[in-house]
Design an enzyme around this catalytic site. Sequence first.
Site, short mmCIF file in Angstrom:
data_model
loop_
_atom_site.label_atom_id
_atom_site.label_comp_id
_atom_site.label_asym_id
_atom_site.label_seq_id
_atom_site.Cartn_x
_atom_site.Cartn_y
_atom_site.Cartn_z
CE LYS A 1 -4.21 -1.96 2.55
NZ LYS A 1 -4.99 -1.41 3.39
NE ARG B 1 -21.39 7.46 -2.58
CZ ARG B 1 -20.06 7.95 -2.15
NH1 ARG B 1 -19.34 8.38 -3.05
NH2 ARG B 1 -19.63 7.75 -0.93
N GLY C 1 -7.51 3.41 -3.12
CA GLY C 1 -6.76 2.08 -3.86
C GLY C 1 -5.88 2.44 -4.87
CE LYS D 1 -2.59 -13.96 5.76
NZ LYS D 1 -1.65 -14.99 5.21
CB VAL E 1 -20.39 10.98 -0.08
CG1 VAL E 1 -21.58 10.83 -1.08
CG2 VAL E 1 -19.11 11.89 -0.87
CG HIS F 1 -15.57 0.35 3.67
ND1 HIS F 1 -14.66 1.14 2.88
CD2 HIS F 1 -16.06 1.17 4.47
CE1 HIS F 1 -14.59 2.30 3.47
NE2 HIS F 1 -15.37 2.40 4.37
NE ARG G 1 -13.78 12.44 2.86
CZ ARG G 1 -13.08 11.48 2.65
NH1 ARG G 1 -11.83 11.59 2.91
NH2 ARG G 1 -13.46 10.16 2.11
C1 MV4 Z 1 -6.89 -3.81 2.26
C2 MV4 Z 1 -7.71 -4.96 1.67
C3 MV4 Z 1 -7.34 -6.26 1.86
N1 MV4 Z 1 -6.44 -6.32 3.01
N2 MV4 Z 1 -5.99 -4.19 2.93
C4 MV4 Z 1 -8.85 -0.43 -0.55
C5 MV4 Z 1 -8.67 1.12 -0.72
C6 MV4 Z 1 -7.88 1.24 0.66
N3 MV4 Z 1 -8.58 2.11 1.70
C7 MV4 Z 1 -7.42 0.05 1.33
N4 MV4 Z 1 -8.31 -1.13 0.61
C8 MV4 Z 1 -8.22 -2.37 0.79
N5 MV4 Z 1 -7.27 -2.68 1.74
C9 MV4 Z 1 -5.77 -5.69 3.33
N6 MV4 Z 1 -4.61 -5.60 4.26
C10 MV4 Z 1 -8.71 -4.56 0.77
C11 MV4 Z 1 -9.16 -3.39 0.15
C12 MV4 Z 1 -10.02 -3.25 -0.73
C13 MV4 Z 1 -11.05 -2.59 -0.39
C14 MV4 Z 1 -11.33 -2.11 0.73
C15 MV4 Z 1 -12.59 -1.37 1.25
C16 MV4 Z 1 -13.67 -1.24 0.07
C17 MV4 Z 1 -13.31 -1.74 -1.02
C18 MV4 Z 1 -12.17 -2.30 -1.37
C19 MV4 Z 1 -11.95 -2.87 -2.48
C20 MV4 Z 1 -10.88 -3.49 -2.90
C21 MV4 Z 1 -9.67 -3.62 -2.00
#
Ligand code: MV4
Length: 449
Positions: A158, A336, A165, A201, A295, A208, A292
């Site tokens: 990340k 939305r 993303g 990991k 939406v 979410h 913040r």
């Molecule tokens: C992750 C994950 C799985 N494992 N981290 C997506 C955006 C960013 N905010 C972090 N994200 C993710 N982090 C770990 N360790 C999967 C995602 C992710 C995701 C997270 C929330 C909503 C939609 C998503 C779509 C793809 C991946």
Amino acid sequence: MFKKILIANRGEIALRVIRTCREMGIKTVAVYSTADRDSLHVRFADEAVCIGPPISKDSYLNIPRIISAAEITNADAIHPGYGFLSENDEFSRVCQEYGIKFIGASPEMIQKMGDKATAKATMIAAGVPCILGSDGLLDSIEQGVEIAKEIGYPVILKATAGGGGRGMRIVHDESGFKKAWDDARQESGAAFGNDGLYLEKFVEEPRHVEIQIVGDSFGNVSHLSERDCSIQRRHQKLIEETPSPAVNKALRDKMGAAAVKGAKAIKYEGAGTVEFLVDKHSNFYFMEMNTRIQVEHPITEEVTEFDLIKEQIKAAAGVEVSGDHYYPKLYAMECRINAEDPVNGFRPSPGKITNLHMPGGHGVRVDSHVYAGYTIPPNYDSMIAKLIVSGQSRDEVLTRMKRALQEFVIEGIKTTIPFHIHMMDDEQFKSGNFTTKFLDDFDFSQLRD
Ligand code: MV4
């Protein structure tokens, strides 16, 4: 209390802030680009200042122009809405320097939470559950490979400057590490001017779930329960709901307490959101904190009866919050409505709205800046309305949402309404059993009429 607030934003959120200010007896100043001359936020504000051409960097992102507008109109505070300058530490600092209250986080807070590796380290130190991974930024690809070996694949790289993303890569095995590393570095360097990466990991098929919090300058932090934002496409949320079908009272209490603990540790003031991933065993992990208004805030308003914009303004003005927690009294969902064509890859569909009818009736709220005859400019994001429905049960909300979507008439442009109508009848969505992957294998061509 503030006498006059300048709203450094456009569209529905500018209108949303103006409405609360009007109710609070606070005067408003709209700023607008030449593309937004005919926007409702310009008409509904007490005063309006044109700050430049359509291109955002010369108008809604132009700090000197916005500060000048605040100075000439004598605004004593600025509400940044979401997007644009809402999480810009330099803007927060310049407001401070000019003696204008920024209705948002301090520059230091924005910096700390904006750097995702720092935010995570801060939350670990505060005792908030986080995903196993590197201890901050990776120094080298070798270190990354080493850590991945220890915690096991799949892992995710990340961008520390990321969010939404971008600059993120999933790695399934050691052979794919180098390419993922190079790609993530390159993408985050280009997008953010910062190619720092950290590793975690990879949590497969998570949900979410985010907790709304409000803090004050006395160290109190309240939480207003969760929003489930798992229905998203390419990191763009399309449907949000509360309570989450995946969260019961025990989990809500745990996640709420964790969010409050994290916010207290950083002395958070104002409205904020703590984002978590929830895995299939109901384990939850801190992901990011947004400093913040979001939406999707109206669904929380519908189920808790708080006006979150009012809470933001009060917190910024130094009013104390309760430090309590608030559970959903109802169910609420937001769809939305974007000016996009869902059968053609969600391609933007700006242009003139030739005919418009907004839905209404019991439990229906529409937050929107559009009207019949309005032309959606091609320069900004494509969200044109938020349809927010509340009810006594999730089933009632689903049927009411479908009814409201069917009532909604928008002619002249393509919108996401057909997608949402389909979703209200989708068996898996209706069951409440879905993850962030739901739309990855969704067949959008079935929406074709
Ligand atoms: C992750 C994950 C799985 N494992 N981290 C997506 C955006 C960013 N905010 C972090 N994200 C993710 N982090 C770990 N360790 C999967 C995602 C992710 C995701 C997270 C929330 C909503 C939609 C998503 C779509 C793809 C991946």
